[in-house]
Each structure stands twice: as C-alpha cells, then as structure tokens.
Design a protein around this motif. Structure first.
Motif, short mmCIF file in Angstrom:
data_model
loop_
_atom_site.label_atom_id
_atom_site.label_comp_id
_atom_site.label_asym_id
_atom_site.label_seq_id
_atom_site.Cartn_x
_atom_site.Cartn_y
_atom_site.Cartn_z
N GLY A 207 -35.30 22.85 -8.68
CA GLY A 207 -36.57 22.79 -8.00
C GLY A 207 -35.82 23.20 -6.42
O GLY A 207 -34.49 23.05 -5.89
N ALA A 208 -36.58 24.05 -5.89
CA ALA A 208 -36.69 24.19 -4.18
C ALA A 208 -36.80 23.29 -3.45
O ALA A 208 -35.94 23.47 -2.66
CB ALA A 208 -37.17 24.98 -3.89
N GLU A 209 -37.02 21.97 -3.42
CA GLU A 209 -36.46 21.33 -3.10
C GLU A 209 -35.62 20.58 -2.37
O GLU A 209 -35.13 20.11 -3.59
CB GLU A 209 -38.01 20.17 -3.35
N ASP A 210 -35.39 20.05 -0.66
CA ASP A 210 -34.04 19.73 -0.53
C ASP A 210 -32.98 20.36 -1.22
O ASP A 210 -31.47 19.70 -2.33
CB ASP A 210 -33.93 17.82 -1.35
N ASN A 211 -33.34 21.45 -1.50
CA ASN A 211 -31.91 22.33 -2.65
C ASN A 211 -31.43 23.77 -1.94
O ASN A 211 -32.22 24.74 -2.57
CB ASN A 211 -32.37 22.65 -4.13
N GLN A 212 -30.15 24.03 -1.24
CA GLN A 212 -29.97 24.66 -0.68
C GLN A 212 -29.28 25.89 -1.61
O GLN A 212 -28.97 27.13 -0.77
CB GLN A 212 -29.28 24.25 0.73
N TYR A 214 -31.20 27.05 -4.66
CA TYR A 214 -31.92 27.60 -5.51
C TYR A 214 -32.30 29.02 -4.99
O TYR A 214 -31.94 29.59 -6.73
CB TYR A 214 -33.05 26.73 -4.76
#
Length: 948
Positions: A207-212, A214
């Motif tokens: 997922g995109a959250e807290d994932n630099q 992504y």
C-alpha cells in the motif's frame, strides 16, 4: 582514577549503543549517539577512533558475563566494522586516490585489500552472530547490515539471499520496505525479472501509506513485466500507475521534475509496446477492453512522434487520425488533425494534404456538429487553420478551373471554387479578406453562367463594402449579371423586381442619372404592390429625401408608400406621419381620404401597443387616448380607450382606470365591451378599499347577467362588500336575496343565513334573528349528505340559542292562581324550550350537547321547585291544605326524577372522556336533587325519553 572510570564509560557506551540501534536507519554514525553529561578527567573533548572503541569492546567481552550485553556488544562491533568500511568509501576522491594510489583494485574500480578485509570482517561478525543467535527477534537488523556488507563486498548473490531471508522472516521489520526495494533492484540488475517483479509487487501490495517506495515500485514493476515479454500485462501495469499518479488532466499538466520524467518515460515505452503489438489500432483495442483513460491522447501523440521521427508519415498520420475517430468531440481532435496535415505537407504529399484539408473543414468547420458543441475558446483556436485551409482550397480550384481547356472541366472545378469561397464567407463573414472572397466567388459564378449567384455577390461587394476598391466595378458587374440572366415565365416578375432594386442601388451609389426621383417612386410602388415592404420603404424614404425636385403626384406616391410600408414593418410613428401627409393630397377622393384617416388611427393604436410591449404604460395610454383628438370619428377609438383602461388596471393605476372605465360606459352604454366594465371596476374599487362602490358594481352584475352562477356569486359578494363598507341595510337586502334565491351551493347558503342572523343580532332585532336561526336549522336538517361540520355547528348553535329564548320566556312566567291556567302556559313554553334543546342535542355538537342537556335538567328542576313554591288557594282548612300539598308533591316528584336522570345523563358522559363546565354544573344539581328522593322508583315522565 582512569581504571575506576573505565567500567563506567563502557557501561554508558553500551547504553548509548542500545538506544542508537533502535533509532532510524538514517542515523548511521557515532556522532548520532545521545550525549550524556559525564565528566571524566577534564572538560576537553575525547579523541578516539573506531579501533579504540573496538579495543574497549574486546576488553569488555573478556570480563563480561551478561549474555544480553555480550550479544549487544557483538552487534555493535560488527556495525563499527561496517561503518569503518563505509567511511573509508565516503572519503573525498583526492584522499581515496592518495590512499589507494598504486592499488590494482582502485584501477579496476574494486575495493582495496584493506577495504575488502574490513567488509569481510563485518560479514564474518554478522554471520557469526546470526549463527550463534538464530532466533533473536532483532536479527532483522543483522540481516539488513549483512546485506549491506555483501553489497559492499560485491557479493550480490549473497546480498539477494540475505534480503530474501529478511523480507520472508520479518515482514513487519522497519527494514522491510527498503529491503524489498533493494532486493528488486538487485534482481533486476541480474535480469531476474520474474523475481524482481515479485519484490516490486510486494511493495505495491503493501500500500501507499508510509511507503516511500510505492510509486517507484509501480514504475519498475511495469518495466520488469515488459522485460519478461508480457506486453499486455506491462501496459496494464503502467496504465494502473498512471491512473494513480495522474488521476486527472490537472495532475498531468502540473507534473514537473522527476514526476514529469517518469510520465514521459512511461508514455514513450507504452508507445513502443503498442507499435510492437501491431499499430495505432492496438491503443483503442486495449482501452476498449480495460476502459478508456483520460491520458490516451498522450499515447497517440507519442506513437505518432515515434513514426514521424522514423519518417513513417502515413503511419504517423494514421495514428493521429485514429485518435480523432476515437474521440471526435475532443478539444485535441482538431489539433491532432492539423498535425496530420502538417505531416503530409512536410512529406510533400499534395493530394493527401488537400484531401485532409477538405476533411478537416467538413469535420471541424463552422456549423459542424463539432463547432456547435464547443465554446468560444475552441472556436477561436479552430479559426486559424480553418481560415487558411478554406482559402487554400478555394484558390486551388479557382486557378485550376481557369487553366482548364475543356468547358466541362472548367465548370466542375469552378463549382468547387464557388463552394469553398462560399464556405469561407459563411465561416468568416467579418474577416478582412471576405470582400475579396465575395468578388472572386462572383467571378467564378459568372464564368460558369450562374448569373443569379454572381449578381448576389457582386451586390454584396458593391453595397455592403462601399469603401472597397472594387465596389463600383462590382455594382456594374451585378447589373450585367441581371441582364444576362433569362428567367422562366413564372419568375420574371420577381427577377424584374430584383433588377429594379439593383438599378436603384446603382443610382444611389452613382447619382448621375437625373431621373432618379421618379425611378425611386415607381420602384417603391411596385415593391409595395408585391408586399416587399422593407425595400418599398427604403425606396420611398430615398424619394422623400429629394421630394423638393419631385412633382406633387410623386410626392404623394412616396408618402403613401412610406406610410403603408412603415405600418406593415411596425414603424408606426413613421406610418402615422407619412399617412397624415398623404391624406392632405388634393387629388385623392373622399373615400380614399377616409381610409387613410382610419389607417392613421390604426398607426396611433399600434404605437400604443408597441409602448405597452416596451413597458411604457404612460406612453401607451397617451397614444390610445389621443386618437379621440386626432381621428375622433374612428372606430379604433373605442378599442383604444377600452385597452387603455385595461392597461391601467394591469399596472394598478386605479384612479385613472376608473375614470376611463366610467367615461367609456357613459359614452358607449350599449357597446359589447361595456358588459365587462363592472368586473374591472370591482377590482379597482377592491384595491382602493371602496367596498360600497364595488358592491354596487356587483349588484349591477347580479341584475344584468344571464349566467345564474355568475348572478349568485355577485349577489353574495355584493352582500359581503356592503357589510364590509358598513352599509348594513343593503347588505341585509342582498343576503336575503341570496338566502331566498340560492339554496345551492349549500355552504354559501349556510353562510348567508348565518350572516343575516349576526347582523340582526348586532342590531338587536331578535325576532328577525330568530327567523334566520330557525331557517339555519331547517337548512341543515334538509341538507342530507351535503351537511358539513360548519353547518352542523351553526345549526346546533341556532337551536341552542332558540332554546335559550324559550327558556327565558319560560322563566318569566310565574305560577299563579288559578294554578291550572298558569301551569298550562308555563308547560307550553317548557315544551318549546325542550324541543329546541333536544334539537341541539340531536344535531350532535359536543359544546351544545352538554349545555342543552344541563338546561333540560334545569327546566325540570325549576318546574318542580315552582310547583312546590306556588301559592296556595285561599280558604283551605288544615286537612285540605295537607291534601293540596300531597297533590303538589305527586306532581313535582316525577319532575325532580326527570331532572336527576337528565343530569345523570350529562354526568355519564365523563365515562366517554368528556368533561366541561356544563357537566360540572350537572354534578352540582345532582348534589342538591339526590338527597331523600333519588331512590324512588316512580315511573319517569315521557319528557326524559325525548333526550335519549
């Protein structure tokens, strides 16, 4: 002292290391260890090296027996070893060159022996720790550092295995995301695209959250799929990434820097893939299957650019045309088509260029569906290429037609020129060179024998562009075209009119002809006869401008034509003036003069209508009312004055409207329009609060109308308005007429009776009031299914009030001797009161049911009491007096019993949830009546049965 402080220093260092290991991976140096305010020997900063710290750690391990601390120290020593290597690699280039000068590894871009030794040492330390403590929860940090060491040592395979172990065993590690990304990079570099794709997919699944990583993972995922040869899946992956990163047109437009670079790279590789799949048609096929996207136009653009760069002009043009066909209503469609044409021009394909200019004009031209569906901004953008293409096409066909040797070829080609000149004129009527287009169109039409069309456009040049250098030439050429044309028999008259009009224009433009005045008048009369009013008016006005040089007959003709034509065109003020002047001509007969005066009146009336349409009420009324002064004998005057009144009513100018209406009625008492005047006066009087005047108008309608329903309404409303004005006498008259004449509709009849009762009540005329109260009851009882709650209430009220009248009369009669006469009279009044009260009860209105019931009980009680208290005959001895007393008691007792039962009937309504003041009074009466007599069972009088 140093020996004493050494253990303390070591303990503090270990504590700091523990804290440091838990911090972000970005804090990589000893400088990041938190500072503690511990003073050793002095305030001078300590100068130490990695080797010094390592030595302290080794000495600590020789004496430490705490397992956890030994593990942490071992961790820290491995990290320091790796840091030493990283610091060595991070030295400035000059320093590294100085230190590595002469090193073969440096020459080959490899690690020096010392660096390799450090890396190998770090690897050995990490491997030893992992082997010694394989199940520790913080081994993810060791695996992460080990993978880094492997990379520094150039052992890519080992780094891959280590990262795979880390992400597999520690999916919740703080190193997980970076490890997956580094793993994907290493696998991609080794061309292991399938495994690399899996790593990037894991990052996407996270997922995109807290994932630099992504977005980068999505980008690289598309490339790894492409490298595996799965073009369709790669396109789908890139499409999904574009959907996320550039969700709308705004996102595409604001893309800058790395985002723009990524966008351009994705579009470039997607264009390549669609070309690999076949051609431009694959774009539509793919997005038909997976859903249209807002960025499709960019893919078509990149694919066309790809073809044009390779000089595949037809393929590039086909790609752009495919977009236009797929999205024909897009704002980019004409831009892409223009680029298509430019490609053919660049490739020097004149036939294709001309063909697609034609198609461009047909698809995007003025008046096309595309043009009509778009706003001004798009139209302005379209106008530049469209203007150029239309002019190019017209010029090409004109020149080619003039060079043709065969008449058929010339005609065919010049017809094309006429068409494109016409399209140019229609599309850009205000362009600077439109006049030139008109002239060239006329020239081409003249050449092929279309004289009608030629004359039309010559005249446009001559008379719509008077400052054109070719105006005089065009005007003369128009006359030549009119004379060349040979019309059919059924159009000779029309063509003659056109010829005459052209001649008159030429005369006006070139006024050398001395007969211009007579020609103008004759032409005006001819045009008027054929109902060409505008042209006739123009000619007549022109003749009027030079009327001083005209004979009287022609001045009359000019005025007559001007008046009639202006009237037909709606220029009524001009018509009035011209017709008024025409009727002064002495040569016209009396009949003709009367007709002209009537037409003058009509012109004035029409001016009033026009003023009304413009909202100028004062002017409209003034025009209509001045007909009486200008043409007093005109029949139009009657309509005008009536319309003036109606208009004044509509704008609520009631004072003036009333004056006009009353004057109209006085002057035209038998005119059919007079019949409607009362209704208008009523409205005016209502608005002014003149209720009595309005009532008299309603009374007039009541008397004169043949519509019974209209009569009825007018009668009732007249009564209301008389009452509202305080004219009670007239109100009574009209209400009586209504009450006697209109029993239906029922509701209105009820109201009329009720209001009469109210008026008589206010006047104190009780006898007349009782008459209408009684009629109210009768009206309700005879209404059957038409009865309403309102009629029921009013009837119950009326019955109760009549009962009250009888009750008061009953109470006024005293029992006197001889008793049989007075009691007979009193009983008669009692029966009348009982009848009315019983009637009120039977009608069924709660308010009057309880009150009437109470009154009945009260009547019985009063009669019983009256009997007992009546005077005794004179001369009775003791025995006779006692017998007389017993006789009175026998008569009074049933009455008291009846009173008790009636009051009990009233109080019994409390069981139904009813309670009011009258029921409360019944309770009080029972308290007085019941003691000593309530249990007697004598038969009750029939009076009680009347209220059951």
């Amino acid at each position: 002292m140093i020996k004493v402080l050494a253990p303390l220093l070591l303990s503090l260092l270990l504590s700091a290391c523990a804290v440091w290991d838990l911090r972000s991976e970005q804090e990589k140096t000893l400088a990041d260890i938190p500072q503690y305010k511990v003073r050793l020997l002095s305030n001078e900063p300590l100068h130490t090296s990695h080797e010094d710290v390592m030595e302290h750690y080794r000495r600590y391990l020789q004496v430490a027996d705490d397992t956890e601390m030994r593990i942490r120290v071992a961790h820290r020593m491995a990290n320091l070893t790796l840091q030493a290597e990283e610091q060595a690699l991070a030295l400035p280039a000059e320093t590294q060159q100085t230190e590595k000068r002469g090193s073969p590894a440096a020459a080959e871009g490899m690690l020096s022996k010392e660096e390799e030794s450090l890396a190998v040492g770090a690897i050995r330390d990490y491997e030893r720790l992992l082997a010694a403590y394989p199940d520790r929860s913080d081994n993810d940090a060791l695996l992460y550092q080990l993978a880094r060491a492997y990379r520094l040592a150039g052992r890519t395979s080992a780094a891959i295995v280590t990262l795979q172990q880390l992400v597999r065993q520690y999916p919740r590690s703080v190193y997980y995301l970076e490890s997956e990304f580094r793993l994907g990079q290493l696998l991609y570099d080794r061309a292991d695209y399938q495994q690399a794709a899996a790593a990037y997919q894991h990052l996407r699944d996270y997922g995109a959250e807290d994932n630099q990583y992504y977005t980068s993972a999505g980008y690289l995922l598309g490339w790894t799929i492409f490298k595996q040869g799965d073009t369709e899946a790669s396109l789908l992956s890139f499409t999904a990434l574009l959907d996320e990163e550039y969700p709308d047109e705004t996102a595409l437009q604001v893309a800058r820097g790395s985002r723009l670079d990524m966008l351009n790279d994705i579009l470039r590789i997607m264009a390549v893939m669609f070309d690999d799949l076949g051609d431009w048609n694959q774009i539509a096929r793919f997005y038909d299957e997976h859903g249209p996207r807002h960025f499709e136009y960019l893919i078509y653009d990149r694919l066309a650019t790809l073809y044009y760069d390779k000089h595949y002009y037809k393929s590039g043009a086909s790609t752009l045309r495919a977009f236009v066909l797929r999205y024909p209503d897009s704002e980019r469609a004409p831009v892409y088509y223009q680029r298509l044409i430019e490609g053919y021009q660049q490739a020097r394909y004149p036939a294709l260029t001309r063909k697609h200019k034609t198609l461009f004009a047909q698809r995007f031209g003025v008046g096309s569906d595309y043009w009509n569906h778009h706003g001004q901004a798009v139209r302005e953008q379209l106008s530049v290429p469209l203007q150029t293409y239309l002019w190019d096409l017209a010029g090409f066909w004109h020149a080619w037609g003039q060079s043709a040797r065969q008449a058929a070829d010339q005609s065919e080609r010049l017809l094309q020129a006429v068409h494109w000149y016409g399209e140019y004129i229609r599309s850009f009527p205000h362009a600077d060179d439109t006049v030139k287009a008109h002239f060239l169109l006329a020239e081409a039409a003249f050449s092929i024998g279309d004289y009608r069309l030629a004359a039309q456009h010559y005249e446009i040049v001559a008379y719509q562009y008077p400052h054109s250098e070719q105006a005089a030439e065009a005007g003369y050429a128009a006359l030549l075209a009119y004379h060349r044309y040979r019309p059919a028999a059924d159009e000779k008259m029309l063509w003659h009119q056109a010829t005459s009009a052209s001649a008159m224009r030429f005369v006006q433009e070139f006024p050398q002809d001395k007969r211009r005045g007579t020609v103008l008048v004759n032409n005006a009369e001819m045009l008027l006869a054929d109902h060409y009013y505008r042209q006739a008016l123009t000619s007549a006005r022109s003749a009027q401008s030079i009327k001083d040089s005209l004979a009287e007959r022609y001045r009359y003709g000019a005025a007559l034509v001007q008046g009639h034509a202006a009237f037909e065109l709606g220029y009524f003020a001009e018509a009035e003036q011209a017709l008024f002047a025409a009727q002064q001509y002495h040569g016209s007969g009396a009949q003709n003069r009367r007709q002209l005066r009537e037409k003058v009146a009509a012109s004035i009336y029409k001016q009033g209508e026009a003023a009304r349409a413009d909202g100028d009420v004062a002017a409209a009324v003034a025009h209509w009312r001045r007909i009486a002064q200008v043409i007093p004998e005109s029949d139009t005057r009657i309509i005008a004055e009536y319309d003036a009144a109606a208009l004044l009513m509509s704008v609520q100018d009631y004072d003036q409207a009333i004056d006009v209406l009353l004057a109209f009625r006085r002057q035209y008492p038998h005119h059919r329009l007079t019949e409607d005047i009362p209704s208008k006066l009523i409205v005016a009087y209502e608005e002014q609060g003149e209720w009595r005047k309005a009532a008299f108008e309603l009374q007039r309608i009541w008397k004169s109308s043949s519509d019974r329903d209209q009569q009825r309404i007018a009668c009732f409303q007249a009564a209301e308005y008389f009452a509202k004005a305080g004219d009670t006498d007239n109100a009574v008259v009209m209400y009586k007429r209504y009450g006697h004449s209109y029993p239906r509709p029922f509701d209105a009849a009820v109201e009329a009776n009720y209001r009469l009762g109210q008026i008589y009540k206010a006047q104190g005329k009780e006898e007349k009031r009782r008459f209408w109260l009684d009629k109210m009851i009768t009206l309700h009882l005879q209404a059957g299914k038409d009865q309403t709650d309102r009629s029921r209430y009013l009837a119950a009220e009326a019955a109760y009030e009549l009962g009250e009248v009888q009750r008061r009369q009953y109470e006024a009669v005293a029992l006197t001797l001889p008793l049989d006469k007075s009691i007979t009279r009193k009983n008669t009044l009692l029966q009348k009161a009982l009848q009315r009260y019983t009637q009120a009860i039977q009608i069924g209105v709660l308010e009057y049911t309880t009150s009437a019931t109470y009154r009945i009980g009260e009547l019985y009680h009063q009669l019983a009491s009256g009997l007992m208290n009546s005077p005794r005959p004179d001369g009775l001895d003791e025995v006779e007096a006692e017998e007389y007393q017993f006789l009175l008691e026998d008569q009074a007792f049933p009455l008291e019993e009846a009173a008790i039962q009636v009051h009990q009937k009233n109080t019994g309504r409390t069981y139904d949830g009813l309670y009011d003041g009258w029921i409360r009074k019944s309770y009080r009466e029972l308290a007085e009546l019941m003691p000593g007599q309530y249990d007697k069972q004598e038969k009750a009088l029939n009076y009680v049965d009347q209220i059951r």
